[in-house]
Design a protein around this motif. Sequence first.
Motif, mmCIF file in Angstrom:
data_model
loop_
_atom_site.group_PDB
_atom_site.id
_atom_site.type_symbol
_atom_site.label_atom_id
_atom_site.label_comp_id
_atom_site.label_asym_id
_atom_site.label_seq_id
_atom_site.Cartn_x
_atom_site.Cartn_y
_atom_site.Cartn_z
ATOM 1 N N GLU A 638 0.803 -1.218 0.000
ATOM 2 C CA GLU A 638 0.000 0.000 0.000
ATOM 3 C C GLU A 638 0.838 1.271 0.000
ATOM 4 O O GLU A 638 0.376 2.325 -0.425
ATOM 5 N N HIS A 639 2.072 1.205 0.493
ATOM 6 C CA HIS A 639 2.917 2.394 0.574
ATOM 7 C C HIS A 639 3.614 2.704 -0.751
ATOM 8 O O HIS A 639 4.356 3.675 -0.845
ATOM 9 N N LEU A 640 3.407 1.890 -1.760
ATOM 10 C CA LEU A 640 4.052 2.097 -3.048
ATOM 11 C C LEU A 640 3.452 3.319 -3.750
ATOM 12 O O LEU A 640 2.232 3.435 -3.881
ATOM 13 N N LYS A 641 4.323 4.215 -4.207
ATOM 14 C CA LYS A 641 3.888 5.438 -4.871
ATOM 15 C C LYS A 641 4.452 5.506 -6.284
ATOM 16 O O LYS A 641 5.252 4.659 -6.690
ATOM 17 N N ASP A 642 4.031 6.538 -7.011
ATOM 18 C CA ASP A 642 4.429 6.664 -8.410
ATOM 19 C C ASP A 642 5.943 6.748 -8.578
ATOM 20 O O ASP A 642 6.503 6.190 -9.529
ATOM 21 N N GLN A 643 6.621 7.463 -7.668
ATOM 22 C CA GLN A 643 8.066 7.613 -7.813
ATOM 23 C C GLN A 643 8.797 6.288 -7.649
ATOM 24 O O GLN A 643 9.873 6.085 -8.224
ATOM 25 N N HIS A 644 8.201 5.361 -6.901
ATOM 26 C CA HIS A 644 8.834 4.059 -6.745
ATOM 27 C C HIS A 644 8.803 3.271 -8.049
ATOM 28 O O HIS A 644 9.784 2.601 -8.403
ATOM 29 N N LEU A 645 7.709 3.357 -8.765
ATOM 30 C CA LEU A 645 7.627 2.670 -10.052
ATOM 31 C C LEU A 645 8.629 3.257 -11.041
ATOM 32 O O LEU A 645 9.238 2.534 -11.840
ATOM 33 N N LYS A 646 8.843 4.547 -10.989
ATOM 34 C CA LYS A 646 9.815 5.192 -11.872
ATOM 35 C C LYS A 646 11.226 4.704 -11.567
ATOM 36 O O LYS A 646 12.026 4.441 -12.473
ATOM 37 N N ILE A 647 11.547 4.551 -10.293
ATOM 38 C CA ILE A 647 12.870 4.041 -9.913
ATOM 39 C C ILE A 647 13.061 2.618 -10.433
ATOM 40 O O ILE A 647 14.136 2.248 -10.931
ATOM 41 N N THR A 663 -2.034 -1.474 -5.229
ATOM 42 C CA THR A 663 -1.056 -0.542 -4.663
ATOM 43 C C THR A 663 -1.550 0.889 -4.867
ATOM 44 O O THR A 663 -2.607 1.128 -5.459
ATOM 45 N N GLY A 664 -0.755 1.845 -4.387
ATOM 46 C CA GLY A 664 -1.120 3.255 -4.525
ATOM 47 C C GLY A 664 -0.662 3.891 -5.817
ATOM 48 O O GLY A 664 -0.730 5.126 -5.963
ATOM 49 N N THR A 686 -5.748 -0.829 -9.299
ATOM 50 C CA THR A 686 -4.992 0.401 -9.074
ATOM 51 C C THR A 686 -5.801 1.564 -9.656
ATOM 52 O O THR A 686 -6.794 1.358 -10.366
ATOM 53 N N SER A 687 -5.358 2.770 -9.365
ATOM 54 C CA SER A 687 -6.046 3.965 -9.888
ATOM 55 C C SER A 687 -5.363 4.504 -11.125
ATOM 56 O O SER A 687 -5.462 5.694 -11.441
#
Length: 980
Positions: A638-647, A663-664, A686-687
């Motif tokens: 749940e704490h996963l954000k857009d910047q994590h996917l970019k990394i 996930t978020g 996901t959203s």
Amino acid sequence: MSSTVRGAIDPLLGYLSSAIRDEAQLLGGVRRDAQFIKDEMESMNGFLHHLAVADKDHEGDHEVRAWMKQVRDLTYDTQYCVDLYGRRVGAAPRARGVRGHAHRAIFFLRTIPARHRVGKQMKELMSRARDVGERRQRYGVQVPAKVANEISGGDAAMDEELHDLRRRLVDAEPLKDATVGLINWLWLHKDGHAQEPKATVHGDTVFCSLKKCVRFLVPPVFSLAIGCQVPKIPSTILVIAIVSPDEADGGELAKEVYNHSSVTSLFECKAFVTIQRPLFLQGVLRDMIRQLRRPTGGAGEEEEQQLEDREELQKHVKGRRLLLVVENPDHPSPWNEMKEILDSSGCSPGSAIMVTTKDSVMAECFSPNKTVTHSFVQYCFKKANRMVFVKWENRDIIRRVLEKCDPDLLCMKLLLGTLYADSYTSEKQLEDLCKSLEYSSALPDTYSTATSRRQHIMTKFCYDKLPMMDRCCLLYMSIFAKNSDVTRQSLERRWVSEGQVIQGDGREAMDRAQRCFDGLVARGFLAISKAGKLGNVIYCKVHPFVHDFITKVRKEDNFGNKSLPSNLAPHLSISSDIQWHQVSHQKQHGSGSSCNCFSPVVEGQGQGAADDITTFIESLPTFSRVARVKVMDLDCCEHLKDQHLKIICNNLFLLKYLSIRSTGISRLPREIKKLQQLETFDIRQTSVPSSATRGLLLPMLKHLLAGPVTYRPDASPDMEISTVEMPSKIGEMTEMETLHYVEVVEDDKKLEHVKNLKRLRKLGVVIQGKQEDIDRLLRVVTELSLCLRELSVWIRPSRSREGRDDVLNMEIQNKHSLYKLLEKLSIKGITKGLPNWIEDLSNLAEVTLRQTSLTDMGILGKLKGLRCLTLRHESYIGDDLILKTEEFENIKFLAIEGVSHIKRIVFEPGTAPKLEKIVWTFAKMNITKDTIIDLKNLLSLKELEFSGDFNPSHMQLVAAHHQNCPNFKYTMWRDVSVQE
């Protein structure tokens, strides 16, 4: 261990072959080095193959294990080098014209540094490969002599009927089978004497005696002391003795029968008492009275308490059908006194007493009319004898092995599974196993220690007989926590992505993964946590002891990355080989703060796994050799954000499996195109906006999973769907096998490009309701009918035609061009009934309908292969759902979910002879005895499940009077949400 190393080498050989064949621009020296390494690896792979089929005891030699570890490390380093070359250099542009040659020259100049680095690494790897090969000869690592099998030929080819029979033998549950047999016996005697069993034409035999009936209901592996003629019982109370001559628990069987819904419907009062020493008969009677007492007014209770125990007992049971379970009586004298008291209590005919004992002589004293022997050993012995094809002079060795396993049902099931998979298991192998178990049982240990040792011996015996790939796949399960449920589909895709399953390319590897999974389930290593409507496995898990065993083997064989923390292992690739503890040490001393993602999490302390994952992702740029990670399973982080996917996209460019489900994540970065090796991309729940996949182009993508598309009986249809758009370049992703769900905007012609996906097996589309778009989809389906197995079509009202009542249909003009290979079909939103071409789909096994406005079941009833039918909101608009004679010949599961029009179901004689389960879900309904008509015509019915706001008494009565005594379950209304 040889199997795990071969599992690492096989994918490398494919990589090297591809590099030599396709990368013509590779420097000459690098090409020669790669060829040398490839030849060495092929030789090593052949050696490991011989080692795997030879005497497995030699795998434990320290020289062999050390050499195999060196081969594995060399394999991973070589694969990493080839992957890095493909990423940093890539293919040279085509040289067409002056400009093309100029671009090609610039490409070579620009990639010189990368080529130089790769060349140096290849030289080092070639030297290592030569050293590894020479080291094997220097230290005398040789192929051990094969152990001659007593039986030749391996698994014989068996016809489908014999295979199904053997699979039913290994899948059977002793406790469940015994429970069904006892319940049916109770129903046959519900009036206090034997009834003539009801004849049936479904099955192998028409039964005409009590003995045959009970033998049919209880498998012949149980010893039933029943005569052909049941003598007249002078008492109104029937007595059943359950004798357990070995370690099986007869009380457990009695509890299963006691709590069964059919028994609850049959008996008006029940009591369960356990005899203890010293015996106090009055205490036993008072325990029965306490359980039987009916609620009355306070004054009445005081008056009852003043009565004698016998009189009070008579008051509670007189005129009522009683079921009493007496556990562990050990002497006939108090039993006779208790029986006399109950005989004079005035119970209704059909009352019964179940007595459990370990003594067969005592059982005869308790019940001369009905004795059931409850023995796991005897049950499994007769099944095992039917699964072994060889002719031994003395098959008693199987019984001896089972006796040493008793009462451990896990060990017995593992043995049955192994005999099922290897029908020609030799007598010598079983003799050696029996000796090991006998030696283990002779050691003076505690019960728990002896049990653990016995389980270890049996698990190792069965594990050693697994094929190479099955072993690798089983060891992979050790990365998951104990008792954790794992989805089958994601597990199989991860196996393929990690290289644990190697058998050809593309679909062949996936098919092999499915066979590995089925084999592990059949052998008993994997347990089914949740099954689908047709018994297909959705979630599985590993038995705790098996998990401990494979965890130990994984460490001994250096399988995967041992330094990977247990809380991160289920989320990451096991072959990453990153030195986690060294990186953690550097981060702690460099930043002055602790990074808890590199150490195991203590339960109840620290951050959760999701926090550890995000910390790890944020640290990716500092890792060395991190590109080896091929799997990132981030479900429910749940704490996963857009910047994590970019990394992730910027650092893990060799990913093959990426799941960000639940996930978020709210958008897909442009860097997603860097994941050129990605095969599975799961963005469900996901959203992510629908337009995020419009420009998606991943050439190796095989499974694109989007959504959710869910069903809730009480929700508005427009609120249940959230998908992504069809990628504009979908036609170029020719490796695609799963495309589910994607939305096609109105008049979007890129749907036609889907016909280029010749490997597509599962297609789920959402269409804006326009006949032209539906016709376009049907043309695509016709083009793909040679490969397509599952089709889901959701037709939404057209936004440009709001207010118009268009009649939509899915008819195909030339249905003869449609190949009949479709197995699963889901349709929502057509308004003209089902298309006629459905009746020609001979392989169609599962159908789900919604908003189809059917008025009869004619087309569906003719489907010979249909085994599961689900009707949802507005799929059927008639008040009476009628299943007619000689229709639905093979259906096993019928689900009615939120269909408000249906008020009554009628089963005509001869319909649905194989229907086993009915599920009916509704908000509120007035259920009467006429709600289901002629349920008795369903000769194979086993389960009835109702969910809604209703009075269950009528359906309980209907189920209770059915000849099969189906298990009736009901729950009050609850939200039902089903993922498509």
